[in-house]
Motif scaffolding. Structure first.
Motif, mmCIF file in Angstrom:
data_model
loop_
_atom_site.group_PDB
_atom_site.id
_atom_site.type_symbol
_atom_site.label_atom_id
_atom_site.label_comp_id
_atom_site.label_asym_id
_atom_site.label_seq_id
_atom_site.Cartn_x
_atom_site.Cartn_y
_atom_site.Cartn_z
ATOM 1 N N GLY A 1 0.795 -1.216 0.000
ATOM 2 C CA GLY A 1 0.000 0.000 0.000
ATOM 3 C C GLY A 1 0.829 1.269 0.000
ATOM 4 N N VAL A 2 2.048 1.188 -0.556
ATOM 5 C CA VAL A 2 2.956 2.335 -0.610
ATOM 6 C C VAL A 2 2.789 3.050 -1.952
ATOM 7 C CG1 VAL A 2 5.392 3.014 -0.649
ATOM 8 C CG2 VAL A 2 4.608 1.279 0.967
ATOM 9 N N ALA A 3 2.660 4.377 -1.914
ATOM 10 C CA ALA A 3 2.543 5.160 -3.147
ATOM 11 C C ALA A 3 3.859 5.120 -3.918
ATOM 12 C CB ALA A 3 2.168 6.598 -2.816
ATOM 13 N N VAL A 4 3.768 5.113 -5.242
ATOM 14 C CA VAL A 4 4.980 5.052 -6.066
ATOM 15 C C VAL A 4 5.157 6.345 -6.850
ATOM 16 C CG1 VAL A 4 4.915 2.551 -6.267
ATOM 17 C CG2 VAL A 4 3.807 3.940 -8.029
ATOM 18 N N GLY A 5 6.412 6.724 -7.013
ATOM 19 C CA GLY A 5 6.731 7.915 -7.788
ATOM 20 C C GLY A 5 8.037 7.741 -8.528
ATOM 21 N N ALA A 6 8.226 8.568 -9.551
ATOM 22 C CA ALA A 6 9.452 8.530 -10.352
ATOM 23 C C ALA A 6 10.558 9.307 -9.649
ATOM 24 C CB ALA A 6 9.195 9.111 -11.737
ATOM 25 N N ASN B 1 2.230 8.563 -8.354
ATOM 26 C CA ASN B 1 1.654 9.571 -7.470
ATOM 27 C C ASN B 1 2.472 10.854 -7.423
ATOM 28 O OD1 ASN B 1 -0.350 10.256 -5.340
ATOM 29 N ND2 ASN B 1 1.453 10.293 -3.997
ATOM 30 N N HIS B 2 3.786 10.736 -7.623
ATOM 31 C CA HIS B 2 4.645 11.890 -7.389
ATOM 32 C C HIS B 2 5.937 11.788 -8.192
ATOM 33 C CE1 HIS B 2 6.133 8.841 -4.538
ATOM 34 N NE2 HIS B 2 7.303 9.436 -4.688
ATOM 35 N N VAL B 3 6.720 12.865 -8.135
ATOM 36 C CA VAL B 3 8.048 12.904 -8.748
ATOM 37 C C VAL B 3 8.999 13.556 -7.758
ATOM 38 C CG1 VAL B 3 9.480 13.773 -10.641
ATOM 39 C CG2 VAL B 3 7.091 13.130 -11.070
ATOM 40 N N LYS B 4 10.161 12.929 -7.592
ATOM 41 C CA LYS B 4 11.225 13.538 -6.794
ATOM 42 C C LYS B 4 12.533 13.435 -7.576
ATOM 43 C CE LYS B 4 14.167 13.055 -2.776
ATOM 44 N NZ LYS B 4 14.473 12.317 -1.540
ATOM 45 N N PRO B 5 13.092 14.557 -8.017
ATOM 46 C CA PRO B 5 14.392 14.497 -8.694
ATOM 47 C C PRO B 5 15.457 13.907 -7.771
ATOM 48 C CG PRO B 5 13.359 16.637 -9.011
ATOM 49 C CD PRO B 5 12.562 15.923 -7.964
ATOM 50 N N HIS B 6 16.450 13.290 -8.383
ATOM 51 C CA HIS B 6 17.495 12.595 -7.623
ATOM 52 C C HIS B 6 18.795 13.396 -7.559
ATOM 53 C CE1 HIS B 6 20.284 9.435 -6.358
ATOM 54 N NE2 HIS B 6 21.056 9.769 -7.386
ATOM 55 N N GLY B 7 19.459 13.276 -6.431
ATOM 56 C CA GLY B 7 20.859 13.664 -6.289
ATOM 57 C C GLY B 7 21.215 15.050 -6.796
ATOM 58 N N VAL C 1 1.417 11.320 15.421
ATOM 59 C CA VAL C 1 1.489 11.793 14.036
ATOM 60 C C VAL C 1 0.942 10.726 13.095
ATOM 61 C CG1 VAL C 1 3.003 12.597 12.195
ATOM 62 C CG2 VAL C 1 3.500 13.207 14.571
ATOM 63 N N SER C 2 0.058 11.124 12.202
ATOM 64 C CA SER C 2 -0.481 10.218 11.190
ATOM 65 C C SER C 2 0.513 10.108 10.032
ATOM 66 C CB SER C 2 -1.826 10.737 10.689
ATOM 67 O OG SER C 2 -2.331 9.935 9.647
ATOM 68 N N ILE C 3 0.798 8.877 9.622
ATOM 69 C CA ILE C 3 1.763 8.639 8.539
ATOM 70 C C ILE C 3 0.991 8.227 7.294
ATOM 71 C CG2 ILE C 3 3.892 7.472 7.880
ATOM 72 C CD1 ILE C 3 4.134 8.964 10.524
ATOM 73 N N ARG C 4 1.023 9.068 6.269
ATOM 74 C CA ARG C 4 0.301 8.741 5.041
ATOM 75 C C ARG C 4 0.896 9.494 3.865
ATOM 76 N NH1 ARG C 4 -3.870 11.737 7.994
ATOM 77 N NH2 ARG C 4 -4.107 13.841 7.116
ATOM 78 N N ALA C 5 0.733 8.897 2.675
ATOM 79 C CA ALA C 5 1.243 9.511 1.449
ATOM 80 C C ALA C 5 0.379 10.701 1.057
ATOM 81 C CB ALA C 5 1.259 8.482 0.323
ATOM 82 N N PRO C 6 0.971 11.703 0.405
ATOM 83 C CA PRO C 6 0.163 12.827 -0.084
ATOM 84 C C PRO C 6 -0.746 12.374 -1.223
ATOM 85 C CG PRO C 6 2.395 12.995 -0.927
ATOM 86 C CD PRO C 6 2.382 11.842 0.050
ATOM 87 N N LYS C 7 -1.892 13.014 -1.326
ATOM 88 C CA LYS C 7 -2.835 12.719 -2.404
ATOM 89 C C LYS C 7 -3.105 13.971 -3.215
ATOM 90 C CE LYS C 7 -5.253 8.880 -0.115
ATOM 91 N NZ LYS C 7 -6.568 8.362 0.319
ATOM 92 N N PHE C 8 -3.296 13.778 -4.519
ATOM 93 C CA PHE C 8 -3.581 14.906 -5.387
ATOM 94 C C PHE C 8 -4.920 15.512 -5.020
ATOM 95 C CE2 PHE C 8 -5.468 16.566 -9.364
ATOM 96 C CZ PHE C 8 -4.588 17.605 -9.595
ATOM 97 N N GLN C 9 -4.923 16.834 -4.831
ATOM 98 C CA GLN C 9 -6.148 17.558 -4.492
ATOM 99 C C GLN C 9 -6.648 18.271 -5.747
ATOM 100 O OE1 GLN C 9 -7.405 17.266 -1.345
ATOM 101 N NE2 GLN C 9 -5.627 15.985 -0.851
ATOM 102 N N LYS C 10 -7.805 17.871 -6.241
ATOM 103 C CA LYS C 10 -8.345 18.464 -7.473
ATOM 104 C C LYS C 10 -8.778 19.905 -7.226
ATOM 105 C CE LYS C 10 -9.973 14.046 -9.354
ATOM 106 N NZ LYS C 10 -11.115 13.284 -9.855
#
Length: 251
Positions: free
Chosen positions: A53-58, A103-109, A242-251
């Motif tokens: 149930g982990v969100a995936v991103g590039a 779900n998301h993008v995080k540039p690397h390094g 603290v609640s631990i959860r992935a961010p969700k796109f807000q329309k």
């Protein structure tokens, strides 16, 4: 105060403990082949995330496998935009085949670090993401060129902080070339993250408090103690309510 945060890790980079780490995080930033990984590792990482149930991103990078994407290269904004777009296309195709929606993008390094200082590079990254899929959430430090670039093209931002990296007085990360770049004590890291959430501040190596926004917290997957870090961090955060959860796109 009701606090919530995402825990993210850079995965698919060959560290050897991805599945263990995946048990404690809520977002996986998956290497897209330019600094590490290939189609097989992307698919394996996505499958592992789906079962948990982990969100995936590039996790796109400069094309630099020799230096693990951590060397700043002399590249143009156009080249960066094309490289990021290419990696997003590959990652999305593999995710779709696995039944996942990125779900998301995080540039690397080096690409991430360059984008936190250089507005042209940040804009090239943001434009590539928005052109590909404007519902992708961009992980970026608060008050950075990358945040501003993403917001300017309508991307949703998840403000990122780092559990296992030290900060300079200007809010940027201590370069990895310095011996004090990494924070080695997971309990101290957890205490620092809780302060980031509650007070919006982190103490730099110069002893100065720096303002931050913490919506997603990174634990580097290539750190030998990353599993220990993630376990301790999640335990401390949950103990503090603290609640631990992935961010969700807000329309």
């Amino acid at each position: 105060m009701n606090l919530a945060v995402d825990l993210n890790a850079d995965l698919g980079e060959g560290a050897g403990h991805d599945d263990e780490l995946m048990d404690f995080v809520t977002s996986a930033n998956i290497a897209c082949g330019f600094h590490a990984g290939d189609a097989n590792t992307m698919r394996a990482s996505i499958d592992s995330a789906l079962t948990r149930g982990v969100a995936v991103g590039a996790h796109p990078s400069l094309f630099d496998r020799e230096n693990f994407g951590r060397k700043e290269l002399n590249v143009t904004p156009k080249e960066i935009s094309e490289a990021v777009g290419y990696q997003l296309e590959i990652f999305a195709a593999i995710a779709q085949a696995a039944g996942a929606k990125p779900n998301h993008v995080k540039p690397h390094g080096a690409l991430y670090n360059m984008a936190t200082r250089n507005q042209e590079i940040a804009t090239a990254i943001a434009n590539a993401i928005a052109a590909f899929d404007s519902t992708l959430i961009l992980f970026a430090p608060s008050e950075s060129p990358l945040e501003r670039a993403g917001a300017s093209v309508g991307l949703q931002i998840a403000h990122e902080v780092f559990a296992d990296r030290n900060y300079l007085g200007d809010g940027t990360l201590v370069p990895r070339t310095r011996p004090d770049a990494l924070l080695h004590d997971p309990d101290k890291a957890a205490t620092r993250v809780i302060r980031m959430l509650r007070e919006g501040k982190v103490e730099s190596v110069d002893g100065k408090d720096v303002d931050v926004k913490a919506e997603t917290v990174c634990v580097h997957g290539d750190n030998p103690r990353s599993v220990e870090f993630a376990r301790a961090l999640r335990k401390h955060l949950e103990a503090e309510g603290v609640s631990i959860r992935a961010p969700k796109f807000q329309k």
